[in-house]
Design a protein around this motif. Structure first.
Motif, PDB file in Angstrom:
ATOM      1  N   TRP A  82      -5.169 142.945  52.557  1.00 20.36           N
ATOM      2  CA  TRP A  82      -4.750 143.417  53.873  1.00 20.36           C
ATOM      3  C   TRP A  82      -5.905 144.020  54.664  1.00 20.36           C
ATOM      4  O   TRP A  82      -5.784 144.234  55.865  1.00 20.36           O
ATOM      5  CB  TRP A  82      -3.619 144.437  53.716  1.00 20.36           C
ATOM      6  N   MET A 124       4.975 135.703  62.577  1.00 18.42           N
ATOM      7  CA  MET A 124       5.171 137.138  62.388  1.00 18.42           C
ATOM      8  C   MET A 124       6.629 137.567  62.606  1.00 18.42           C
ATOM      9  O   MET A 124       7.064 138.586  62.072  1.00 18.42           O
ATOM     10  CB  MET A 124       4.252 137.917  63.332  1.00 18.42           C
ATOM     11  N   TYR A 142       8.689 140.152  56.260  1.00 21.03           N
ATOM     12  CA  TYR A 142       7.997 139.516  57.370  1.00 21.03           C
ATOM     13  C   TYR A 142       6.483 139.560  57.136  1.00 21.03           C
ATOM     14  O   TYR A 142       5.987 140.431  56.421  1.00 21.03           O
ATOM     15  CB  TYR A 142       8.286 140.256  58.681  1.00 21.03           C
ATOM     16  N   ARG A 143       5.797 138.646  57.766  1.00 23.83           N
ATOM     17  CA  ARG A 143       4.329 138.723  57.808  1.00 23.83           C
ATOM     18  C   ARG A 143       3.963 139.645  58.967  1.00 23.83           C
ATOM     19  O   ARG A 143       3.734 139.205  60.085  1.00 23.83           O
ATOM     20  CB  ARG A 143       3.721 137.336  57.953  1.00 23.83           C
ATOM     21  N   TRP A 159      -5.720 135.669  59.399  1.00 28.37           N
ATOM     22  CA  TRP A 159      -4.527 135.334  58.617  1.00 28.37           C
ATOM     23  C   TRP A 159      -3.373 136.248  59.003  1.00 28.37           C
ATOM     24  O   TRP A 159      -3.595 137.389  59.433  1.00 28.37           O
ATOM     25  CB  TRP A 159      -4.756 135.522  57.126  1.00 28.37           C
ATOM     26  N   ALA A 160      -2.135 135.759  58.778  1.00 26.60           N
ATOM     27  CA  ALA A 160      -0.939 136.592  58.852  1.00 26.60           C
ATOM     28  C   ALA A 160      -0.444 136.823  57.436  1.00 26.60           C
ATOM     29  O   ALA A 160      -0.298 135.878  56.653  1.00 26.60           O
ATOM     30  CB  ALA A 160       0.148 135.925  59.692  1.00 26.60           C
ATOM     31  N   LEU A 161      -0.192 138.099  57.096  1.00 26.16           N
ATOM     32  CA  LEU A 161       0.197 138.473  55.742  1.00 26.16           C
ATOM     33  C   LEU A 161       1.464 139.318  55.764  1.00 26.16           C
ATOM     34  O   LEU A 161       1.758 140.009  56.741  1.00 26.16           O
ATOM     35  CB  LEU A 161      -0.907 139.302  55.060  1.00 26.16           C
ATOM     36  N   GLY A 162       2.182 139.268  54.641  1.00 26.69           N
ATOM     37  CA  GLY A 162       3.347 140.121  54.443  1.00 26.69           C
ATOM     38  C   GLY A 162       3.519 140.404  52.976  1.00 26.69           C
ATOM     39  O   GLY A 162       3.012 139.665  52.122  1.00 26.69           O
ATOM     40  N   LEU A 165       4.545 137.644  50.408  1.00 24.06           N
ATOM     41  CA  LEU A 165       4.631 136.362  51.100  1.00 24.06           C
ATOM     42  C   LEU A 165       3.282 135.635  51.067  1.00 24.06           C
ATOM     43  O   LEU A 165       2.233 136.265  51.036  1.00 24.06           O
ATOM     44  CB  LEU A 165       5.058 136.569  52.547  1.00 24.06           C
ATOM     45  N   PRO A 167       0.049 134.014  52.348  1.00 23.54           N
ATOM     46  CA  PRO A 167      -0.722 134.178  53.584  1.00 23.54           C
ATOM     47  C   PRO A 167      -0.724 132.891  54.410  1.00 23.54           C
ATOM     48  O   PRO A 167      -0.740 131.784  53.870  1.00 23.54           O
ATOM     49  CB  PRO A 167      -2.132 134.508  53.077  1.00 23.54           C
TER      50      PRO A 167
END
Length: 212
Positions: A82, A124, A142-143, A159-162, A165, A167
């Protein structure tokens, strides 16, 4: 010139705000490859309502510097962490992120504006079920975090992360050199110092340009 105009735009552009994201806040974080130290002078955010968040993040990016040159700075991780950052409470989802940073191993100062596509905001907003191996539980999440990797040569990846989840890679950006130098020319061309452990790695192995 284009990014300087954008930076000026950040100061002036602000409208009425109302969040539409499905959680309380989203997070922006920054990381750098092993030993490739970064100092973020500013990361400014414009959300989709037009609200400006100046210096949403500044300071060091998350990095690992294993002793005895045992780390590998080449390439990006399959599962990025993150990074170092914070939640933007009250902000809507991002429209644009402007970043100016010092790449300390070169040294060089870079700047870039990242346009966040609607497809990223859809990622997102999307609710997904995921299995968390650490505690053996299924969650719905959620991301909610955007992580920006900053590498020498002005290369950046988003990147979008959650939690738990997979990436999702959003984009890769090539920044431009800020001709003013560090601190918008306020330090007489002097960058922040590189740590001894990173300096030792670079002196022995160099900077792996082209791997990011």
């Amino acid at each position: 010139m284009r990014l300087q105009i954008f930076a000026s735009f950040l100061v002036a552009y602000s409208t009425t705000h109302g969040a539409s994201l499905p959680y309380e806040a989203w997070r922006v974080g920054f990381s750098a490859p092993n030993y490739m130290e970064v100092w973020i002078e500013t990361a400014d955010v414009i959300d989709i309502q037009g609200q400006v968040y100046r210096r949403a993040m500044s300071g060091v990016a998350a990095i690992q510097t294993p002793p005895r040159n045992t780390g590998n700075p080449k390439g990006w991780p399959v599962k990025p962490a993150w990074g170092k950052g914070k939640y933007l409470t009250g902000a809507d989802l991002p429209k644009k992120i402007y970043v100016r940073w010092q790449s300390l191993v070169e040294p060089q100062t870079y700047q870039m504006g990242i346009d966040i596509p609607e497809s990223a905001r859809e990622v997102m907003r999307k609710e997904e079920k995921a299995y968390c191996a650490a505690d053996g539980k299924w969650i719905t999440g959620y991301r909610e975090a955007l992580v920006i990797g900053l590498a020498p040569g002005g290369v950046a990846k988003l990147w979008a992360l959650g939690p738990c989840l997979t990436p999702v890679e959003i984009t890769r950006v090539q920044a431009e050199v800020d001709p003013r130098g560090p601190y918008e020319g306020g330090s007489g061309g002097k960058h922040r110092p590189l740590s001894p452990v990173s300096k030792a790695y670079v002196e022995k192995f160099g900077v792996p340009y082209g791997s990011w």
